[in-house]
Design an enzyme around this catalytic site. Structure first.
Site, PDB file in Angstrom:
ATOM      1  N   HIS A   1       0.755  -1.094   0.083  1.00 62.05           N
ATOM      2  CA  HIS A   1      -0.044   0.013   0.181  1.00 62.05           C
ATOM      3  C   HIS A   1       0.775   1.373  -0.117  1.00 62.05           C
ATOM      4  O   HIS A   1       2.025   1.332   0.565  1.00 62.05           O
ATOM      5  CB  HIS A   1      -0.915   0.076   1.263  1.00 62.05           C
ATOM      6  CG  HIS A   1      -0.184  -0.067   2.494  1.00 62.05           C
ATOM      7  ND1 HIS A   1       0.204  -1.380   2.976  1.00 62.05           N
ATOM      8  CD2 HIS A   1       0.045   0.874   3.302  1.00 62.05           C
ATOM      9  CE1 HIS A   1       0.683  -1.022   4.307  1.00 62.05           C
ATOM     10  NE2 HIS A   1       0.890   0.233   4.350  1.00 62.05           N
TER      11      HIS A   1
ATOM     12  N   HIS B   1       0.736   5.191   1.072  1.00 62.11           N
ATOM     13  CA  HIS B   1      -0.034   6.287   2.141  1.00 62.11           C
ATOM     14  C   HIS B   1       0.047   7.669   1.120  1.00 62.11           C
ATOM     15  O   HIS B   1       1.078   7.896   0.769  1.00 62.11           O
ATOM     16  CB  HIS B   1       0.783   6.568   3.230  1.00 62.11           C
ATOM     17  CG  HIS B   1       0.887   5.491   4.306  1.00 62.11           C
ATOM     18  ND1 HIS B   1       0.119   5.588   5.284  1.00 62.11           N
ATOM     19  CD2 HIS B   1       1.839   4.366   4.099  1.00 62.11           C
ATOM     20  CE1 HIS B   1       0.383   4.040   5.997  1.00 62.11           C
ATOM     21  NE2 HIS B   1       1.394   3.705   5.314  1.00 62.11           N
TER      22      HIS B   1
END
Ligand code: AMP
Ligand code: ZN
Length: 106
Positions: free
Chosen positions: A101, A103
């Site tokens: 992922h 941010h």
């Protein structure tokens, strides 16, 4: 889909989560513990443990994550003021969820 992976469960709907954006290869949702007024996670649907595990076939998804981060920053009105796009890599790099992922923090 990886058993016991929280982000796989979010991607497949097992953990109900509002997506701010979704396409064939990724989803975007709000971080549950925001570190700034805008804190989103850009998450590929494919389970990849971390940056270390990327393969040749993942080149497209990584570039798509970055472009989507740029577009979401625009949508969230932090383009001009500025923002960070961050990947934590493995435990020493601060990674807590082992499903790739990025941010977006602004
Ligand atoms: P990292 O340290 O890069 O692995 O960050 C994982 C991030 O996922 C943290 O900022 C958490 O607050 C966030 N997070 C964990 N569980 C959830 C969830 N169910 N929904 C949204 N964000 C989450
Ligand atoms: Zn996963």
């Amino acid at each position: 889909m990886e058993k016991d992976c929280i982000f796989c469960k979010i991607v497949n709907g097992e953990i109900p989560t509002d997506f701010l954006y979704e396409n064939d290869s990724l989803v975007v949702f709000k971080d549950i513990n925001p570190q700034a007024p805008v804190h989103l996670l850009i998450v590929p649907k494919k389970h990849i443990r971390s940056i270390n595990d990327l393969t040749e076939e993942d080149r497209k998804i990584v570039s798509e994550m970055i472009i989507t981060g740029r577009d979401m920053a625009e949508k969230e009105s932090v383009s001009k003021s500025g923002y960070k796009l961050i990947f934590h890599v493995e435990k020493g790099g601060g990674q807590l969820v082992f499903h790739l992922h990025m941010h977006l923090i602004g």
